[in-house]
Design an enzyme around this catalytic site. Structure first.
Site, mmCIF file in Angstrom:
data_model
loop_
_atom_site.group_PDB
_atom_site.id
_atom_site.type_symbol
_atom_site.label_atom_id
_atom_site.label_comp_id
_atom_site.label_asym_id
_atom_site.label_seq_id
_atom_site.Cartn_x
_atom_site.Cartn_y
_atom_site.Cartn_z
ATOM 1 N N SER A 74 0.912 -1.253 -0.037
ATOM 2 C CA SER A 74 0.009 0.151 0.046
ATOM 3 C C SER A 74 0.721 1.168 0.093
ATOM 4 O O SER A 74 1.516 1.430 -0.962
ATOM 5 C CB SER A 74 -1.039 0.059 1.032
ATOM 6 O OG SER A 74 -1.693 0.861 1.061
ATOM 7 N N HIS A 184 -8.755 0.504 -0.093
ATOM 8 C CA HIS A 184 -8.524 -0.478 -1.288
ATOM 9 C C HIS A 184 -9.909 -1.046 -1.605
ATOM 10 O O HIS A 184 -9.906 -2.275 -2.078
ATOM 11 C CB HIS A 184 -7.392 -1.468 -1.097
ATOM 12 C CG HIS A 184 -6.082 -0.955 -0.503
ATOM 13 N ND1 HIS A 184 -5.362 -0.202 -1.746
ATOM 14 C CD2 HIS A 184 -5.118 -0.922 0.496
ATOM 15 C CE1 HIS A 184 -4.264 0.285 -1.157
ATOM 16 N NE2 HIS A 184 -4.285 -0.050 0.343
#
Length: 296
Positions: A74, A184
């Protein structure tokens, strides 16, 4: 967090960075309080800055270290891109600060969150999430981190539902995570739009080594900005990326606070050595470890 770095790297962590952020990295990281540091809009640039500074110390102190490829989880993908030279450090800090603000704003629109599924593979997690969506819910697989480590994300009611119905899909438990929102997933669409506008005028250089993308699990192509935008709403395929890197590396190195990605790498490729650098002191032992690896 990162107290040893602030004296060593004022060029990266001092006033130039503070001027970009509008707040003091040293003050927030070393004095807190914790809730101030862990707020999305501060945690992201702080982690990026400390991780990159540690990497730069590794590079300076072990100049013969050869990097074949990199991946970040991430936010860590931004550090990987900066480490590769595709993105300048201060440009990256500006970008990560914008990303953190956009994600915090998106998360604030309604209650949402994430949950770690214990004893689940990607197929079981997808079955759980799709079952919820078929009945009008909003639940998605957000992270495929390692064998047995899968994370789903969605609205607050969806996370509660996952906890109640995990066993129906052969999953032992669903444990809510302490995060600000459903990262996400489509919940981050407003953040993706805002980040896309910020990225529109940015230039990326050719990387010095291969960087693997979260959303594809494979090497970055030329559309770096578009890939970073897709990452905000797309699944983090960390396990897939680490597996794809395995034939090209002799060891994995976690650089940054904590050691979470090292634990993931050890579960994904247990036969490949994994090292951790989460402070300056660890760099010395790292040099010795790599010397032993080269002579093995």
């Amino acid at each position: 967090m990162g107290a040893d770095l602030f004296g060593a790297r004022p060029d990266l962590l001092g006033p130039p960075a503070d001027d970009i952020l509008g707040w003091s990295l040293a003050d927030v990281c070393t004095n807190g309080p914790e809730e101030r540091l862990t707020a999305t809009e501060r945690a992201q640039p702080a982690l990026y800055a400390l991780s990159y500074s540690l990497w730069d110390e590794v590079r300076r102190r072990i100049p013969d270290l050869t990097v074949a490829a990199a991946v970040g989880h991430s936010l860590g993908e931004y550090t990987a891109l900066s480490a590769s030279g595709a993105l300048g450090y201060f440009d990256g800090l500006n970008l990560v600060a914008a990303r953190g603000r956009a994600m915090a704003d998106a998360a604030a629109t309604e209650p949402s969150g994430m949950a770690a599924l214990i004893g689940a593979d990607e197929a079981a997690a997808e079955a759980l999430a799709s079952t919820r969506r078929e009945t009008g819910g909003r639940l998605w697989v957000a992270n495929v981190n390692a064998p047995g480590q899968v994370v789903v994300a969605g609205g607050a009611a969806d996370i509660a539902w996952a906890g109640d119905h995990a066993r129906d899909h052969g999953i032992r438990r669903a444990i809510p995570l302490k995060v600000a929102g459903a990262f996400h997933t489509p919940f981050m669409a407003p953040a993706a739009s805002a980040l896309g506008e910020y990225l529109a005028g940015m230039h990326f250089d050719s990387p010095a080594f291969t960087v693997y993308a979260n959303v594809t699990g494979g090497p970055y192509g030329p559309a770096v900005g578009a890939t970073l935008v897709d990452q905000l709403t797309g699944r983090v395929r960390f396990q897939e990326a680490v597996e794809a890197m395995a034939p090209h590396v002799d060891a994995y190195l976690h650089v940054g606070p904590g050691d979470v990605t090292a634990g993931m790498a050890r579960r994904i490729v247990p036969d490949v050595p994994t090292y951790v650098v989460n402070d300056i002191e660890a760099i010395t032992s790292l040099g010795s470890s790599f010397a032993e690896l080269e002579t093995a």
